[in-house]
Design an enzyme around this catalytic site. Structure first.
Site, mmCIF file in Angstrom:
data_model
loop_
_atom_site.group_PDB
_atom_site.id
_atom_site.type_symbol
_atom_site.label_atom_id
_atom_site.label_comp_id
_atom_site.label_asym_id
_atom_site.label_seq_id
_atom_site.Cartn_x
_atom_site.Cartn_y
_atom_site.Cartn_z
ATOM 1 N N GLY A 194 0.818 -1.215 0.000
ATOM 2 C CA GLY A 194 0.000 0.000 0.000
ATOM 3 C C GLY A 194 0.847 1.258 0.000
ATOM 4 O O GLY A 194 1.950 1.285 0.541
ATOM 5 N N ARG A 226 1.404 -5.946 -4.934
ATOM 6 C CA ARG A 226 1.454 -6.836 -3.769
ATOM 7 C C ARG A 226 1.891 -8.262 -4.141
ATOM 8 O O ARG A 226 1.627 -9.204 -3.392
ATOM 9 C CB ARG A 226 0.095 -6.881 -3.071
ATOM 10 C CG ARG A 226 -0.302 -5.599 -2.357
ATOM 11 C CD ARG A 226 -1.473 -5.833 -1.409
ATOM 12 N NE ARG A 226 -1.975 -4.604 -0.827
ATOM 13 C CZ ARG A 226 -1.475 -4.033 0.263
ATOM 14 N NH1 ARG A 226 -0.449 -4.571 0.877
ATOM 15 N NH2 ARG A 226 -1.999 -2.921 0.744
ATOM 16 N N ASP A 247 5.103 -7.787 5.258
ATOM 17 C CA ASP A 247 5.106 -8.866 4.271
ATOM 18 C C ASP A 247 6.184 -8.641 3.206
ATOM 19 O O ASP A 247 6.880 -9.576 2.815
ATOM 20 C CB ASP A 247 3.733 -8.977 3.588
ATOM 21 C CG ASP A 247 2.678 -9.571 4.526
ATOM 22 O OD1 ASP A 247 3.054 -10.372 5.397
ATOM 23 O OD2 ASP A 247 1.495 -9.226 4.382
ATOM 24 N N LYS A 261 8.181 0.635 5.469
ATOM 25 C CA LYS A 261 7.064 1.456 5.000
ATOM 26 C C LYS A 261 5.748 0.880 5.470
ATOM 27 O O LYS A 261 5.589 -0.331 5.451
ATOM 28 C CB LYS A 261 7.085 1.473 3.476
ATOM 29 C CG LYS A 261 5.865 2.077 2.835
ATOM 30 C CD LYS A 261 5.166 1.145 1.837
ATOM 31 C CE LYS A 261 4.487 -0.033 2.489
ATOM 32 N NZ LYS A 261 3.563 -0.761 1.611
ATOM 33 N N THR A 262 4.841 1.636 5.926
ATOM 34 C CA THR A 262 3.411 1.324 6.043
ATOM 35 C C THR A 262 2.744 2.371 6.921
ATOM 36 O O THR A 262 3.246 2.697 8.004
ATOM 37 C CB THR A 262 3.085 -0.086 6.594
ATOM 38 O OG1 THR A 262 1.661 -0.197 6.721
ATOM 39 C CG2 THR A 262 3.713 -0.414 7.944
ATOM 40 N N ILE A 263 1.622 2.881 6.424
ATOM 41 C CA ILE A 263 0.880 3.848 7.236
ATOM 42 C C ILE A 263 0.383 3.167 8.507
ATOM 43 O O ILE A 263 0.114 3.826 9.505
ATOM 44 C CB ILE A 263 -0.320 4.469 6.478
ATOM 45 C CG1 ILE A 263 -1.315 3.391 6.031
ATOM 46 C CG2 ILE A 263 0.133 5.331 5.331
ATOM 47 C CD1 ILE A 263 -2.694 3.946 5.678
ATOM 48 N N ASP A 264 0.258 1.825 8.481
ATOM 49 C CA ASP A 264 -0.325 1.096 9.615
ATOM 50 C C ASP A 264 0.507 1.212 10.894
ATOM 51 O O ASP A 264 0.004 0.961 11.983
ATOM 52 C CB ASP A 264 -0.499 -0.385 9.275
ATOM 53 C CG ASP A 264 -1.542 -0.607 8.196
ATOM 54 O OD1 ASP A 264 -2.072 0.385 7.687
ATOM 55 O OD2 ASP A 264 -1.828 -1.767 7.871
ATOM 56 N N GLY A 315 -5.452 9.566 3.121
ATOM 57 C CA GLY A 315 -4.178 9.970 3.743
ATOM 58 C C GLY A 315 -2.967 9.244 3.195
ATOM 59 O O GLY A 315 -1.840 9.654 3.469
HETATM 60 P P1 FBP Z 1 0.717 -1.957 3.629
HETATM 61 O O1 FBP Z 1 0.778 -2.765 4.889
HETATM 62 O O2 FBP Z 1 1.097 -2.695 2.416
HETATM 63 O O3 FBP Z 1 1.500 -0.686 3.778
HETATM 64 O O4 FBP Z 1 -0.778 -1.492 3.372
HETATM 65 C C1 FBP Z 1 -1.527 -0.921 4.361
HETATM 66 C C2 FBP Z 1 -2.938 -0.638 3.936
HETATM 67 O O5 FBP Z 1 -3.097 0.723 3.613
HETATM 68 C C3 FBP Z 1 -3.894 -1.051 5.054
HETATM 69 O O6 FBP Z 1 -4.067 -0.011 5.974
HETATM 70 C C4 FBP Z 1 -5.132 -1.427 4.288
HETATM 71 O O7 FBP Z 1 -5.890 -2.397 4.963
HETATM 72 C C5 FBP Z 1 -4.604 -1.991 3.015
HETATM 73 O O8 FBP Z 1 -3.339 -1.394 2.810
HETATM 74 C C6 FBP Z 1 -5.497 -1.693 1.849
HETATM 75 O O9 FBP Z 1 -5.062 -2.399 0.755
HETATM 76 P P2 FBP Z 1 -5.192 -1.911 -0.747
HETATM 77 O O10 FBP Z 1 -4.019 -1.038 -1.000
HETATM 78 O O11 FBP Z 1 -5.090 -3.172 -1.523
HETATM 79 O O12 FBP Z 1 -6.471 -1.189 -0.875
#
Ligand code: FBP
Length: 551
Positions: A80, A144, A175, A201-204, A425
């Site tokens: 993401g 992905r 991942d 990296k990840t907004i999470d 965001g």
């Molecule tokens: P990453 O862990 O790959 O950074 O993605 C986070 C995320 O934004 C989650 O918050 C969300 O559940 C998911 O990606 C959404 O996936 P997609 O980009 O396939 O809509």
């Protein structure tokens, strides 16, 4: 008026010079620290990663100039979007050019599949300059695709040989960095001379540990969502007629939701990790919300805000079992995939679940039950961003309040509005913190490459201090790994960092939440991300990071 191709802020941001740790500004020397171990399952991880297990931590300090041979590097954006990805690439580009102006940087297009399918572009100064300090991943795109088969690694070797690439940088979440680790081990084992470096990296915000204080993008994304929540709270406080149920992205951990609560002080914030620890049911979650709605109604306040983490559903213990059963049942299930129509699929699933899970599956609104059976992502995860938990909670809270009204225990009015903030965001213009942090991560990756490292994640620490005092270095990725069940099989993966209930951010929230819930409330209106102005307005890290570091 002349037609515009860029906003004034875009034009101004193009000239922003990200701050770097002092140690990276001149020539750099590497210092090796202690040898490392994986966070858990040491014997299994050591066995699976014999060439990259146990390597030492490394940090960079100012040192003497030296001659650096020419290298070719390939970069991949994975998973993401997260604000700052473009600055990782510009930091990497600048670092490589400083080490040797003849170094080359290639971008693999559309995520890890670009490496396998040989889709790439050479990243020139003109291209990189166009994307400095901007949001998004559009410079090379993302994807992905999971790298897990030998033929994929070999296709990677082929293109690296063809382009003269000695190192691959994978910018991704847990991942994707697991992918990076597996690839690094494979290339070491084959003596292919290709190094692999990861970037967090990840907004999470769930890719973090002692050495990785935060993943990039979390800061900007939370600030954008908090602005929106603050705006909604001001509206709620003005109109006084709606309860706003706001679901926030974060596939698993509740870091985003908790950070937004710390920034905006809503009436209610659900933290999935607490729901799991207290072994709560969906009805318990609903009862907790109802209690606050009824209390505020007694004071004539039929409005409020509720923050809901996207991953909630997977943390309700009984739902977790149901989802695990569905994951095992639906992975590569041709019988299920061949069925036509929702009803047939529903009946098939009901027939295969355990009696307990079947009961829960049946009790869910059909739409939600269907969402749980939709396609998994390539890593075997339920796509929680497609599950509309906020609507489920509105429905259940509404029903419960209607019962209480009938019993004469509630006299208020309940009107609810649902929101989901995620995509708003993920590609925002990176905050100063993320712009500086990502540039430093990319620059650090270039130094790790020049030092011949592989299987390391770029690490920049001491992040609540001014950028000049940040500590740059590398962490062996195997250090973050443990064994988990994926697609029904035990696999080595990077351990996700969930919200710690004994951590400072949650403890602060838990101490404050009753005040935020009651009739007095204390909404905060954070306002938009600021890029220019006093440092306390535009350079602040997240509340999570400040609390974690005792600031
Ligand atoms: P990453 O862990 O790959 O950074 O993605 C986070 C995320 O934004 C989650 O918050 C969300 O559940 C998911 O990606 C959404 O996936 P997609 O980009 O396939 O809509």
């Amino acid at each position: 008026m002349k037609s515009m191709t860029k906003s004034p802020l875009q034009i101004a941001r193009a000239t922003y010079e990200p701050k770097l740790p002092a140690a990276l500004k001149g020539n750099v020397v590497l210092k090796e620290g202690a040898a490392t171990e994986s966070v858990a399952d040491q014997a299994d991880i050591k066995n699976l990663f014999p060439n990259t297990y146990g390597m030492p931590l490394v940090t960079f300090e100012s040192g003497q100039a030296k001659v650096n041979p020419v290298v070719g590097v390939g970069v991949i954006l994975s998973g993401g979007q997260a604000p700052g990805g473009h600055n990782v690439i510009s930091g990497l580009y600048d670092g490589l050019k400083k080490l040797n102006p003849d170094n080359k940087l290639y971008g693999f297009l559309g995520g890890p599949s670009g490496l396998v399918d040989h889709q790439y572009v050479e990243l020139t100064k003109e291209i990189v300059d166009e994307y400095r300090n901007t949001g998004g991943f559009d410079i090379i795109g993302s994807g992905r695709t999971k790298l897990e088969e030998e033929w994929q690694y070999e296709k990677g070797t082929e293109i690296c040989r063809e382009l003269g690439i000695n190192a691959i940088v994978i910018i991704g979440g847990d991942d994707s960095n697991t992918n990076a680790c597996v690839l690094a081990e494979y290339y070491s084992q084959k003596n292919s001379g290709i190094q692999v470096i990861g970037c967090p990296k990840t907004i999470d915000g769930d890719l973090k540990n002692e050495m990785i204080e935060t993943s990039f993008g979390f800061d900007t994304a939370c600030k954008v969502y908090s602005e929106l929540i603050g705006n909604i709270q001001r509206d709620a406080n003005s109109a006084k007629k709606y309860w706003h149920f706001i679901r926030l992205m974060g596939r698993s951990a509740s870091h985003i939701t908790l950070e937004c609560a710390l920034q905006s002080q809503p009436n209610i914030c659900i933290v999935s990790e607490e729901v799991e620890a207290k072994n709560m049911t969906l009805n318990n979650v609903v009862d907790n919300i109802v209690k606050v709605v009824v209390h505020r109604a007694k004071h004539g306040l039929n409005f409020g805000t509720i923050l809901i983490p996207e991953g909630l559903i997977e943390f309700i213990p009984a739902m977790k079992i149901l989802i695990a059963e569905l994951n095992d049942l639906l992975t590569h299930n041709d019988d299920f995939n061949a069925l036509n129509g929702d009803e047939e699929k529903r009946e098939y699933v009901k027939g295969m679940l355990s009696p307990e899970s079947c009961e829960i599956f049946r009790s869910l609104p059909k739409g939600i039950a269907k969402q749980l059976t939709l396609d998994r992502d390539p890593h075997g995860n339920v796509q929680v961003s497609l599950i509309e938990t906020e609507k489920l909670l509105i429905e259940m809270v509404g029903k419960r309040l209607a019962q209480l009204k009938a019993e004469g225990k509630y006299k208020g009015k309940f009107a609810a509005i649902n929101h989901f903030f995620g995509y708003e965001g993920r590609c925002a213009i990176p905050s100063n913190f993320d712009a500086d942090y990502t540039y430093s991560l990319g620059y650090t990756a270039s130094v790790l490459i020049s030092e011949g490292k592989t299987g390391y994640m770029s690490s920049v620490r001491n992040l609540t201090a001014p950028a000049a005092e940040w500590i740059a270095g590398g962490v062996p990725i195997t250090m973050m790994m443990n064994m988990e069940k994926r697609h029904g099989k035990m696999k080595p993966v990077i351990q996700k960092a969930l919200v710690l209930l004994d951590g400072a951010p949650f403890k602060y929230f838990a101490a404050m939440r009753e005040n935020w819930a009651d009739e007095k409330a204390s909404y905060i209106y954070p306002g938009p991300v600021q890029y220019y102005g006093p440092s306390e307005v535009c350079d602040q890290p997240t509340r999570t990071l400040l609390l974690e570091q005792g600031k």
